[in-house]
Motif scaffolding. Structure first.
Motif, PDB file in Angstrom:
ATOM      1  N   GLU A   1     -10.806   9.672  -2.458  1.00 19.82           N
ATOM      2  CA  GLU A   1     -10.387   8.290  -2.606  1.00 19.82           C
ATOM      3  C   GLU A   1      -8.863   8.178  -2.586  1.00 19.82           C
ATOM      4  O   GLU A   1      -8.306   7.235  -2.019  1.00 19.82           O
ATOM      5  CB  GLU A   1     -10.954   7.691  -3.889  1.00 19.82           C
ATOM      6  N   PHE A   2      -8.197   9.141  -3.207  1.00 23.82           N
ATOM      7  CA  PHE A   2      -6.738   9.136  -3.200  1.00 23.82           C
ATOM      8  C   PHE A   2      -6.199   9.218  -1.773  1.00 23.82           C
ATOM      9  O   PHE A   2      -5.319   8.445  -1.374  1.00 23.82           O
ATOM     10  CB  PHE A   2      -6.202  10.302  -4.037  1.00 23.82           C
ATOM     11  N   ILE A   3      -6.730  10.143  -0.983  1.00 20.01           N
ATOM     12  CA  ILE A   3      -6.269  10.281   0.405  1.00 20.01           C
ATOM     13  C   ILE A   3      -6.599   9.027   1.197  1.00 20.01           C
ATOM     14  O   ILE A   3      -5.794   8.535   1.994  1.00 20.01           O
ATOM     15  CB  ILE A   3      -6.887  11.531   1.058  1.00 20.01           C
ATOM     16  N   ARG A   4      -7.818   8.488   0.982  1.00 20.70           N
ATOM     17  CA  ARG A   4      -8.200   7.261   1.694  1.00 20.70           C
ATOM     18  C   ARG A   4      -7.218   6.136   1.411  1.00 20.70           C
ATOM     19  O   ARG A   4      -6.765   5.444   2.318  1.00 20.70           O
ATOM     20  CB  ARG A   4      -9.615   6.833   1.292  1.00 20.70           C
ATOM     21  N   ARG A   5      -6.860   5.959   0.144  1.00 26.73           N
ATOM     22  CA  ARG A   5      -5.942   4.880  -0.211  1.00 26.73           C
ATOM     23  C   ARG A   5      -4.560   5.103   0.403  1.00 26.73           C
ATOM     24  O   ARG A   5      -3.925   4.155   0.870  1.00 26.73           O
ATOM     25  CB  ARG A   5      -5.831   4.751  -1.729  1.00 26.73           C
ATOM     26  N   PHE A   6      -4.097   6.351   0.380  1.00 26.41           N
ATOM     27  CA  PHE A   6      -2.785   6.600   0.978  1.00 26.41           C
ATOM     28  C   PHE A   6      -2.798   6.272   2.466  1.00 26.41           C
ATOM     29  O   PHE A   6      -1.851   5.679   3.004  1.00 26.41           O
ATOM     30  CB  PHE A   6      -2.371   8.063   0.761  1.00 26.41           C
ATOM     31  N   MET A   7      -3.876   6.632   3.139  1.00 28.34           N
ATOM     32  CA  MET A   7      -3.960   6.422   4.581  1.00 28.34           C
ATOM     33  C   MET A   7      -4.029   4.936   4.965  1.00 28.34           C
ATOM     34  O   MET A   7      -3.760   4.581   6.101  1.00 28.34           O
ATOM     35  CB  MET A   7      -5.181   7.150   5.152  1.00 28.34           C
ATOM     36  N   LEU A   8      -4.386   4.078   4.010  1.00 29.13           N
ATOM     37  CA  LEU A   8      -4.389   2.643   4.295  1.00 29.13           C
ATOM     38  C   LEU A   8      -3.006   2.153   4.705  1.00 29.13           C
ATOM     39  O   LEU A   8      -2.878   1.133   5.400  1.00 29.13           O
ATOM     40  CB  LEU A   8      -4.833   1.849   3.053  1.00 29.13           C
ATOM     41  N   HIS A   9      -1.967   2.879   4.312  1.00 28.72           N
ATOM     42  CA  HIS A   9      -0.604   2.384   4.460  1.00 28.72           C
ATOM     43  C   HIS A   9       0.172   3.056   5.591  1.00 28.72           C
ATOM     44  O   HIS A   9       1.391   2.886   5.688  1.00 28.72           O
ATOM     45  CB  HIS A   9       0.122   2.541   3.126  1.00 28.72           C
ATOM     46  N   VAL A  10      -0.537   3.797   6.431  1.00 29.52           N
ATOM     47  CA  VAL A  10       0.107   4.355   7.619  1.00 29.52           C
ATOM     48  C   VAL A  10       0.342   3.225   8.611  1.00 29.52           C
ATOM     49  O   VAL A  10      -0.581   2.496   8.982  1.00 29.52           O
ATOM     50  CB  VAL A  10      -0.771   5.455   8.250  1.00 29.52           C
ATOM     51  N   LEU A  11       1.587   3.063   9.023  1.00 26.20           N
ATOM     52  CA  LEU A  11       1.947   1.961   9.918  1.00 26.20           C
ATOM     53  C   LEU A  11       1.658   2.309  11.372  1.00 26.20           C
ATOM     54  O   LEU A  11       1.666   3.489  11.750  1.00 26.20           O
ATOM     55  CB  LEU A  11       3.433   1.636   9.773  1.00 26.20           C
ATOM     56  N   PRO A  12       1.419   1.299  12.206  1.00 24.56           N
ATOM     57  CA  PRO A  12       1.245   1.556  13.640  1.00 24.56           C
ATOM     58  C   PRO A  12       2.487   2.215  14.226  1.00 24.56           C
ATOM     59  O   PRO A  12       3.612   1.983  13.762  1.00 24.56           O
ATOM     60  CB  PRO A  12       1.021   0.153  14.226  1.00 24.56           C
ATOM     61  N   ARG A  13       2.300   3.011  15.214  1.00 18.99           N
ATOM     62  CA  ARG A  13       3.423   3.710  15.854  1.00 18.99           C
ATOM     63  C   ARG A  13       4.447   2.693  16.373  1.00 18.99           C
ATOM     64  O   ARG A  13       4.103   1.721  17.030  1.00 18.99           O
ATOM     65  CB  ARG A  13       2.913   4.565  17.008  1.00 18.99           C
ATOM     66  N   GLY A  14       5.721   2.936  16.055  1.00 18.61           N
ATOM     67  CA  GLY A  14       6.795   2.091  16.547  1.00 18.61           C
ATOM     68  C   GLY A  14       6.996   0.794  15.795  1.00 18.61           C
ATOM     69  O   GLY A  14       7.880   0.009  16.144  1.00 18.61           O
ATOM     70  N   PHE A  15       6.214   0.547  14.747  1.00 14.49           N
ATOM     71  CA  PHE A  15       6.342  -0.713  14.016  1.00 14.49           C
ATOM     72  C   PHE A  15       7.567  -0.652  13.106  1.00 14.49           C
ATOM     73  O   PHE A  15       7.748   0.291  12.344  1.00 14.49           O
ATOM     74  CB  PHE A  15       5.087  -0.971  13.181  1.00 14.49           C
ATOM     75  N   HIS A  16       8.423  -1.686  13.188  1.00 14.76           N
ATOM     76  CA  HIS A  16       9.648  -1.735  12.392  1.00 14.76           C
ATOM     77  C   HIS A  16       9.355  -2.418  11.053  1.00 14.76           C
ATOM     78  O   HIS A  16       9.025  -3.599  11.016  1.00 14.76           O
ATOM     79  CB  HIS A  16      10.746  -2.504  13.136  1.00 14.76           C
ATOM     80  N   ARG A  17       9.531  -1.672   9.967  1.00 17.66           N
ATOM     81  CA  ARG A  17       9.236  -2.236   8.638  1.00 17.66           C
ATOM     82  C   ARG A  17      10.474  -2.798   7.951  1.00 17.66           C
ATOM     83  O   ARG A  17      10.378  -3.343   6.857  1.00 17.66           O
ATOM     84  CB  ARG A  17       8.573  -1.190   7.744  1.00 17.66           C
ATOM     85  N   ILE A  18      11.650  -2.666   8.572  1.00 19.35           N
ATOM     86  CA  ILE A  18      12.874  -3.287   8.068  1.00 19.35           C
ATOM     87  C   ILE A  18      13.415  -4.173   9.185  1.00 19.35           C
ATOM     88  O   ILE A  18      13.661  -3.694  10.299  1.00 19.35           O
ATOM     89  CB  ILE A  18      13.932  -2.243   7.672  1.00 19.35           C
ATOM     90  N   ARG A  19      13.581  -5.464   8.901  1.00 17.52           N
ATOM     91  CA  ARG A  19      14.019  -6.407   9.934  1.00 17.52           C
ATOM     92  C   ARG A  19      15.087  -7.338   9.363  1.00 17.52           C
ATOM     93  O   ARG A  19      15.152  -7.580   8.163  1.00 17.52           O
ATOM     94  CB  ARG A  19      12.827  -7.203  10.484  1.00 17.52           C
ATOM     95  N   HIS A  20      15.923  -7.857  10.256  1.00 21.43           N
ATOM     96  CA  HIS A  20      17.042  -8.719   9.863  1.00 21.43           C
ATOM     97  C   HIS A  20      16.972 -10.043  10.630  1.00 21.43           C
ATOM     98  O   HIS A  20      16.620 -10.067  11.814  1.00 21.43           O
ATOM     99  CB  HIS A  20      18.370  -8.025  10.147  1.00 21.43           C
ATOM    100  N   TYR A  21      17.347 -11.119   9.941  1.00 24.32           N
ATOM    101  CA  TYR A  21      17.235 -12.456  10.530  1.00 24.32           C
ATOM    102  C   TYR A  21      18.486 -13.282  10.230  1.00 24.32           C
ATOM    103  O   TYR A  21      19.257 -12.977   9.318  1.00 24.32           O
ATOM    104  CB  TYR A  21      16.002 -13.180   9.976  1.00 24.32           C
ATOM    105  N   GLY A  22      18.644 -14.361  11.017  1.00 21.56           N
ATOM    106  CA  GLY A  22      19.728 -15.303  10.769  1.00 21.56           C
ATOM    107  C   GLY A  22      21.087 -14.660  10.935  1.00 21.56           C
ATOM    108  O   GLY A  22      21.366 -14.013  11.954  1.00 21.56           O
TER     109      GLY A  22
END
Length: 396
Positions: free
Chosen positions: A303-324
């Motif tokens: 269950e621990f591994i399953r939960r961690f794997m929920l948060h693997v991001l798609p390849r190339g997805f930018h999780r830090i973004r800037h606006y304005g």
């Protein structure tokens, strides 16, 4: 309890069995993340051997995987990113705003990460920019740094965006800096209503364009009537937008960013034990009062591994973004204009120092200088320790 327990230890011990139990059902990206974390700082990635020229002590250092999901590899990445961002700080107050998806929408997002995480960024940033530009509120063009987190403290799926926002913005004609009130940026109820409308409108557009996938318990949502019925409860409920008190100066902003920008679902420091009972770790229960939020949880290893794997991001997805004002395309010009209006004298750019050669840390035994004596290719173990009287012989 083990202070040295790391996520890689758990993956190396339990990962093969977990993958075998889920063969054919794991996305390639998850398999790559597991492999990177398992091999991080092991002989699989190569490394080097360093020896002390005084006492002959020698030490092996294996290379890091540098995967963005690995808790061991984010420290250097965060420091590099923060050094680049420090020049963007303005001498104004900063606010922290959080946009969170309702649980029903989060379930859809889990099966459509790339599309709905991008929509979360889009709807949240547009909400902030639109309400800030409204003259009934701030009447200015603001800047935003946004960071995606997909987890709750107990590793559950809880997608939300953290935003760091300067307390003010440029007037529409860029001739004035308009400051927000000292302890108030924008009304959260107004933000929540617009965020809900923008997100749901575009979510429906994605459905009509057949860009959403539904599997398992959500398979019935492929039918339009079932999809609309599923969304009906969230259309009338308040969507959570949370504004924290402003930071106590730019240094506090940097300290916050250093904790959030490159954070992964769980840090090694929260891991307490790994045994036949499962994995034990610390988490925060935000439903409790502040004094009792720190709790301990034990999950089965699977269950621990399953939960961690929920948060693997798609390849190339930018999780830090800037606006304005902080958008990459116009950041330099926008910040220069803001500093001009605030009468801030730009700090002269320092000449880039000559890069210093990378040297190992001092000898832990005598404090002497450690010297790299052997480079280890991938999957190679070092040769035996050199004679203490002549550590350089080990480089042959």
């Amino acid at each position: 309890m083990s202070a040295s327990l790391a996520l890689g230890d758990i993956f190396r011990a339990a990962g093969p069995a977990w993958r075998a139990a889920h063969v054919g059902r794991l996305p390639l990206q998850q398999l790559k993340v597991m492999s990177a974390i398992e091999h991080c700082r092991t002989a699989a990635l190569g490394g080097h051997v360093a020896a002390c020229g005084d006492c002959g002590h020698w030490r092996i250092a294996y290379n890091s995987c540098r995967n963005r999901h690995c808790p061991r590899c984010q420290g250097n990445a965060a420091r590099t990113w923060l050094a680049e961002r420090e020049a963007d700080l303005l001498p104004v107050g900063y606010f922290h705003v959080v946009f969170t998806l309702p649980a029903r929408i989060a379930d859809i997002a889990l099966q459509n990460k790339a599309v709905l995480y991008a929509l979360l960024f889009q709807a949240a940033s547009e909400t902030m920019m639109t309400i800030a530009a409204d003259r009934r509120h701030l009447g200015a063009r603001i800047g935003i740094t946004a960071v995606l987190h997909s987890w709750g403290s107990a590793l559950t799926h809880h997608p939300h965006v953290h935003m760091i926002v300067p307390g003010g913005g440029l007037s529409p004609d860029a001739q004035r800096w308009i400051s927000s009130r000292p302890a108030f940026l924008l009304p959260v109820r107004v933000l929540g209503k617009l965020f809900r409308r923008l997100f749901l409108t575009r979510l429906l557009a994605l459905f009509e364009a057949d860009r959403l996938a539904f599997r398992g318990q959500l398979a019935s949502l492929a039918d339009r009537r079932d999809f609309l019925r599923y969304l009906a409860p969230v259309r009338s409920r308040r969507w959570v937008v949370y504004a924290k008190p402003p930071f106590a100066g730019p240094k506090a902003v940097l300290a916050y960013l250093s904790r959030y920008t490159h954070r992964v679902a769980i840090s090694n420091g929260r891991l307490l034990a790994f045994n036949e009972k499962g994995v034990t770790f610390r988490y925060k229960d935000y439903r409790r009062d502040t004094a009792h939020q720190q709790q301990v949880m034990t999950l089965s290893t699977d269950e621990f591994i399953r939960r961690f794997m929920l948060h693997v991001l798609p390849r190339g997805f930018h999780r830090i973004r800037h606006y304005g004002l902080l958008a990459s395309s116009s950041r330099k010009a926008s910040l220069a204009r803001v500093r001009e209006l605030l009468k801030v004298i730009p700090t002269p750019a320092a000449e880039a120092p000559e890069p210093e050669p990378v040297t190992p840390p001092p000898c832990p035994c005598c404090g002497g200088q450690m010297v790299v004596i052997q480079i280890l290719p991938r999957w190679c173990q070092p040769r035996g320790p050199p004679p203490a009287t002549d550590p350089a012989r080990g480089s042959r």
